[in-house]
Design an enzyme around this catalytic site. Structure first.
Site, PDB file in Angstrom:
ATOM      1  N   GLU A 206      -0.930 -21.472 -21.626  1.00 18.64           N
ATOM      2  CA  GLU A 206      -2.096 -20.442 -21.590  1.00 18.64           C
ATOM      3  C   GLU A 206      -1.658 -19.271 -20.819  1.00 18.64           C
ATOM      4  O   GLU A 206      -2.153 -18.808 -19.849  1.00 18.64           O
ATOM      5  CB  GLU A 206      -3.362 -20.954 -20.919  1.00 18.64           C
ATOM      6  CG  GLU A 206      -3.828 -22.366 -21.401  1.00 18.64           C
ATOM      7  CD  GLU A 206      -5.058 -22.826 -20.532  1.00 18.64           C
ATOM      8  OE1 GLU A 206      -5.540 -22.272 -19.589  1.00 18.64           O
ATOM      9  OE2 GLU A 206      -5.240 -24.126 -20.674  1.00 18.64           O
TER      10      GLU A 206
ATOM     11  N   GLU B 216      -6.581 -30.315 -16.316  1.00 22.29           N
ATOM     12  CA  GLU B 216      -6.849 -30.042 -14.814  1.00 22.29           C
ATOM     13  C   GLU B 216      -7.544 -31.256 -14.225  1.00 22.29           C
ATOM     14  O   GLU B 216      -8.614 -31.291 -13.303  1.00 22.29           O
ATOM     15  CB  GLU B 216      -7.717 -28.845 -14.861  1.00 22.29           C
ATOM     16  CG  GLU B 216      -7.235 -27.617 -15.484  1.00 22.29           C
ATOM     17  CD  GLU B 216      -8.286 -26.664 -15.486  1.00 22.29           C
ATOM     18  OE1 GLU B 216      -9.111 -26.520 -15.008  1.00 22.29           O
ATOM     19  OE2 GLU B 216      -7.841 -25.688 -16.305  1.00 22.29           O
TER      20      GLU B 216
HETATM   21  O1  9MR Z   1     -10.801 -18.712 -21.963  1.00 26.14           O
HETATM   22  C1  9MR Z   1     -11.571 -19.854 -21.998  1.00 26.14           C
HETATM   23  C2  9MR Z   1     -13.183 -19.191 -22.048  1.00 26.14           C
HETATM   24  O2  9MR Z   1     -13.269 -18.394 -23.101  1.00 26.14           O
HETATM   25  C3  9MR Z   1     -14.158 -20.362 -22.155  1.00 26.14           C
HETATM   26  O3  9MR Z   1     -15.381 -19.715 -21.944  1.00 26.14           O
HETATM   27  C4  9MR Z   1     -13.782 -21.380 -21.014  1.00 26.14           C
HETATM   28  C5  9MR Z   1     -14.683 -22.633 -21.163  1.00 26.14           C
HETATM   29  O4  9MR Z   1     -14.594 -23.162 -22.206  1.00 26.14           O
HETATM   30  O5  9MR Z   1     -12.559 -21.792 -21.095  1.00 26.14           O
HETATM   31  C6  9MR Z   1     -11.563 -20.774 -20.897  1.00 26.14           C
HETATM   32  O6  9MR Z   1     -10.147 -21.207 -20.996  1.00 26.14           O
HETATM   33  C7  9MR Z   1      -9.796 -22.006 -20.045  1.00 26.14           C
HETATM   34  C8  9MR Z   1      -8.859 -23.147 -20.491  1.00 26.14           C
HETATM   35  O7  9MR Z   1      -9.686 -23.825 -21.548  1.00 26.14           O
HETATM   36  C9  9MR Z   1      -8.226 -24.116 -19.560  1.00 26.14           C
HETATM   37  N1  9MR Z   1      -7.699 -23.441 -18.290  1.00 26.14           N
HETATM   38  C10 9MR Z   1      -8.293 -22.332 -17.846  1.00 26.14           C
HETATM   39  C11 9MR Z   1      -8.923 -21.456 -19.114  1.00 26.14           C
HETATM   40  C12 9MR Z   1      -9.689 -20.303 -18.476  1.00 26.14           C
HETATM   41  O8  9MR Z   1     -10.778 -20.720 -17.789  1.00 26.14           O
END
Ligand code: 9MR
Length: 458
Positions: free
Chosen positions: A371, A264
C-alpha cells in the site's frame, strides 16, 4: 527714408520675438540643453507573467515623456551577470518577451527610462524563477521496467473507465481493490453476499491481463455491523466466517492470485493480538483457522499477512514474524507478508526498510510492498507541492523501489501504489490537510515521484 528703415527694423525685431515665443510653446519636447520638463524616473509597476520553463513576459508602466526604455535581465540581483541579449536592451513599447532562458533558474529584471539621451536610474529588480522541465512521459511503462515483479495499483470499480483506465492499462499489471473486497462490502448483511463490484474489478483485470491481489478478507476496520454484533453462538460465528471465506475464495479461484486473509491483527507497540470480534469469538488461533479455510477453498492461492508500520514498529513486526515462524513450523499455510508502506518523505530510512525486508525474505516468504504512498506534507507546513519537497518525495520513492528491486527474485511479488491521483488519496481525509502522496496529480500528470520509481528500477 530713415523712418522707413526704423519701421522695418522694428517690424523684423517684433517678428523675431513672436517666432521665438511661438517656438518656445509649440512642442512637447524639452529644449536641447534647456531645462528638463520631465523627471528622469525609472518605470514603475513592473509585472512578470507567462512564466514557462524557458521564458517569461515583463511589462511596465509608461513614464511620461520617455523616448524609450532599456531592459536588463541578469542572473544576480546586482545585475553583473547579465543575460545576452537582454543587457540594456532598447525597447520603445511597454513590454517584452524574454526567451531562451534556462529552466528552474532565478532571473532579475531591471528597467530604466531614457529621455532625450539621458538615462534614469534602474528600477528595483523584479525577481522571477523559470519553471522546471516537466518529467518526460516515460517511454516505457512502470510494468515494463519492473521485469521481476508486478506493478500494482489500488483501484475502485468506478475507476475502470476514462483516464483512470488509460493509466491502469499503460502502467500496471496487478490490481488491489481499495475497499470493495472487504467484508463490509462483500457480505453486507447476514446470508446476503454482494460480489457485484468485485466481479467488475476481476473481469476488468482478466480482460487486461492483470493480476488481482485480494484485500482483505478479515479486517477489524471493515467488519459489517451485523458481524460485530453477531447474535448467534461462538460456534455459529465461526461457521459463518468459514462459510464467508470459502464462498469468497472459491468464487474467485484461479482469478484472484493472492489474498490478504487477515489484515492488521496486532496492536501498535505491544504486539499483542488486536482485540477484535474474531479474536473474542474464535479464540487466539483465529488467524490460522482463516488461513486453512483459504487454502481449502483454493489450493493454489497465495496467502498473505498484511500490516502497517512494519518497518518502524519493531515490536509489532516481531510479533507478526513470530506468528509466521510458528505457522511455517506447524505447516499452517502462509506464503507471503505485506508491508503496507504508508510512509513519508522523511522516513523510514532506506537502510531500515532494507533490513526489515530482509527479515521476511530470509524466511523464503514472498514480500509485498502492498500500500505504498509517501506523504510530502506530514507536518502540514506547505500549501502547494514545492519543487524541493517533490524532489525529496521522489528520492524516497526511488529508495523504496531500489530496496524492493534488490530483494531476492524468489521473494518478489508486487509493488502496489495506494491510489492513483493525489487528490484521491485516503490520507487527505485521514490527516485532515493537504498532501500529494501519489504518482499523478489531479490532472493525471506524471509527477517526479513516478520518475523516482523508474529510476529505482534502473
Ligand atoms: O484507502 C482505503 C479507503 O478508501 C477505505 O475507505 C478504507 C476502508 O475500507 O480503507 C482504506 O485502505 C486501508 C487498507 O485497506 C488497509 N490499510 C490502511 C488503508 C488506509 O486506511
Amino acid at each position: 527714408m530713415t523712418n522707413c528703415i526704423n519701421h522695418f527694423s522694428t517690424f523684423i525685431y517684433s517678428l523675431l520675438i513672436v517666432i521665438f515665443v511661438l517656438s518656445c510653446n509649440s512642442g512637447e519636447e524639452p529644449m536641447t540643453g534647456g531645462e528638463m520638463m520631465f523627471d528622469l524616473v525609472p518605470p514603475s509597476g513592473i509585472e512578470i507573467s507567462a512564466v514557462s520553463e524557458t521564458s517569461f513576459r515583463v511589462e511596465w508602466n509608461r513614464v511620461e515623456g520617455a523616448e524609450y526604455y532599456e531592459v536588463t535581465v541578469a542572473r544576480d540581483m546586482q545585475l553583473d551577470d547579465g543575460v545576452v541579449p537582454y543587457i540594456d536592451l532598447r525597447e520603445n513599447g511597454l513590454g517584452i518577451n524574454v526567451i531562451n532562458l534556462q529552466s528552474s533558474t532565478t532571473y532579475y529584471v531591471s528597467i530604466r527610462s531614457v529621455i532625450n539621451g539621458e538615462e534614469s536610474s534602474l528600477s528595483n529588480p523584479a525577481e522571477v524563477t523559470t519553471l522546471s522541465e516537466p518529467d518526460p512521459e516515460p517511454d516505457t511503462a512502470l510494468k515494463d521496467v519492473a521485469t521481476t515483479f508486478a506493478m500494482g495499483m489500488a483501484v475502485r470499480s468506478s475507476w475502470l473507465t476514462g483516464q483512470h483506465d488509460a493509466v491502469l492499462r499503460r502502467e500496471y499489471n496487478s490490481l488491489t481493490a481499495e475497499f470493495e473486497m472487504k467484508m463490509n462490502i462483500m457480505y453486507p448483511s447476514e446470508g446476503r453476499f454482494d460480489f457485484s463490484r468485485v466481479d467488475a474489478i476481476v473481469d476488468y483485470a482478466e480482460a487486461n491481463d492483470m493480476h488481482v491481489h485480494g484485500h482483505a478478507l478479515i479486517w477489524h476496520a471493515a467488519t459489517p455491523d451485523w458481524v460485530e454484533n453477531f447474535s448467534g453462538t461462538d460456534e455459529e460465528f465461526e461457521e459463518m466466517v468459514e462459510d464467508y471465506i470459502k464462498t469468497t475464495v472459491s468464487r474467485y479461484q484461479g482469478r484472484v492470485r493472492s489474498w490478504d486473509v487477515v489484515n492488521e491483527a496486532f496492536d501498535d507497540g505491544s504486539g499483542n493480538l488486536r482485540n477484535t470480534v474474531f479474536l473474542r469469538r474464535m479464540g487466539s488461533d483465529y488467524i490460522e483457522k482463516c488461513y486453512r479455510w483459504t487454502r481449502e477453498a483454493d489450493p493454489d492461492v497465495l496467502i498473505f499477512y498484511n500490516d502497517y508500520n512494519m518497518v518502524i514498529d519493531d515490536t509489532k513486526r516481531g510479533a507478526a514474524v513470530a506468528m509466521i515462524d510458528d505457522f511455517i513450523a506447524r505447516d499452517v499455510p502462509v506464503d507471503g507478508f505485506g508491508f503496507q508502506m504508508h510512509i513519508s518523505y522523511q522516513g523510514p530510512s532506506k537502510s531500515k526498510i532494507a533490513s526489515t525486508a530482509k527479515e521476511i525474505t530470509d524466511r523464503g516468504l514472498l514480500l509485498h510492498f502492498s500500500e505504498l504512498d509517501i506523504r510530502a506534507n506530514p507536518n502540514n507546513n506547505i500549501s502547494s507541492l514545492s519543487e524541493e519537497r517533490a524532489e525529496l518525495q521522489k528520492a524516497k520513492y526511488k529508495e523504496v523501489t531500489e530496496v524492493y528491486n534488490s530483494i531476492p527474485d524468489q521473494s518478489k511479488f508486487a509493488l502496489t501504489i495506494w491510489g492513483m491521483r493525489d487528490n484521491e488519496s485516503w490520507l487527505l481525509d485521514f490527516w485532515g490537510h493537504i498532501d500529494w502522496p501519489l504518482l499523478y496529480d489531479e490532472q493525471f500528470n506524471i509527477k517526479k515521484a513516478h520518475t523516482g520509481i523508474l529510476e529505482g528500477l534502473e
